[in-house]
Design an enzyme around this catalytic site. Sequence first.
Site, mmCIF file in Angstrom:
data_model
loop_
_atom_site.group_PDB
_atom_site.id
_atom_site.type_symbol
_atom_site.label_atom_id
_atom_site.label_comp_id
_atom_site.label_asym_id
_atom_site.label_seq_id
_atom_site.Cartn_x
_atom_site.Cartn_y
_atom_site.Cartn_z
ATOM 1 N N GLU A 222 -50.058 -12.127 -26.483
ATOM 2 C CA GLU A 222 -50.603 -13.484 -26.286
ATOM 3 C C GLU A 222 -49.756 -14.520 -27.038
ATOM 4 O O GLU A 222 -49.377 -15.551 -26.492
ATOM 5 C CB GLU A 222 -52.020 -13.578 -26.876
ATOM 6 N N THR B 253 -31.817 -20.739 -19.292
ATOM 7 C CA THR B 253 -33.080 -20.602 -18.533
ATOM 8 C C THR B 253 -33.645 -21.970 -18.162
ATOM 9 O O THR B 253 -34.150 -22.170 -17.048
ATOM 10 C CB THR B 253 -34.113 -19.810 -19.368
HETATM 11 N N1 HSE Z 1 -39.685 -15.803 -14.983
HETATM 12 C C1 HSE Z 1 -38.715 -16.504 -15.768
HETATM 13 C C2 HSE Z 1 -37.824 -17.323 -14.841
HETATM 14 C C3 HSE Z 1 -37.888 -15.517 -16.533
HETATM 15 O O1 HSE Z 1 -37.414 -16.786 -13.816
HETATM 16 O O2 HSE Z 1 -37.567 -18.486 -15.138
HETATM 17 C C4 HSE Z 1 -36.856 -16.161 -17.396
HETATM 18 O O3 HSE Z 1 -37.215 -16.097 -18.714
#
Ligand code: HSE
Length: 303
Positions: free
Chosen positions: A120, A174
């Site tokens: 969490e 990201t």
């Molecule tokens: N699910 C996330 C994305 C993973 O695709 O942005 C990256 O940390």
Amino acid sequence: MVEVIVPATSANLGPGFDVLGLALNIYNSFEVEEIESGLEIDILQDGGPRPSATENNLVLISAKRLFEEVGFSFKGLKITIKNDVPMGRGLGSSSTAIVGGLMAANELSHANVPKENLFEIAAEIEGHPDNVGPAIFGGFTISYPVDANHRIASYAPSEKLKPLLLIPGTMLETKKARGVLPRDISMGDAVFNISRSSLLVAALLEGNAGLLATAMQDKLHQPYRAPLIPGLLEIIRLVGRIPGAGMALSGAGPSLVCIIDRSEEAHIVEEINQALADIESDQDYSIRQAEFDLEGARVISRN
Ligand code: HSE
């Protein structure tokens, strides 16, 4: 002193955006020690030391957060990080830092916070649960929101399957890869992804490699991220034609994850190399023949 190892992870697996993930046998190690005063962070990478600032260090932020939660006060901390998980490649390196900090602090403070609660906290720090989940629990994981909380189910993938990674030399943030995603999606695309995700869970559990190329298809994120990763959709298409293999972007990329029929490994690696030679991509991928990690983050020593 406590030493924790945390596995690399691959999130999404194609259709399971922000939900599915799996743990891999590549590890970062985090040693955390209480010292008389101050904060010291040493990072060892590629066999040598790398300079590190203490502010914004995710291991420290996460360890402090756990200590706050359980009311543990410390005099000073020394953290030693050994990085084997490639950074900025969509293999969950920041999740290893968050989980490493939480697990080490949990052990150091004798707080015995259960892994479900660590998950969490980790999901809250990371912002999404699909990398921290498999990093904590191992295997392949399905995370799902319940009210304001994140819950998780973890399973061992069939022994008939194994993961391969295609890791490029370049990094992708990201934040940038999330920034190109649309705010809304169509009902048709949502239904497409539900069908593929459902199929993928069944294929992973029963070891049905013949389903993987279809089960790893996605319409929610990969098409939008493709302009950031030259050749992405072409490689996925070519690898999808190899019997017994499915491929997807690993997390937000730029690495690719392939799940394959273990008994066809040598042949499939050869075919992937051929596919890479056939496409126009400026990415120089190295293939890593990995394994699933089934245990997740663990304490490996304590003094
Ligand atoms: N699910 C996330 C994305 C993973 O695709 O942005 C990256 O940390």
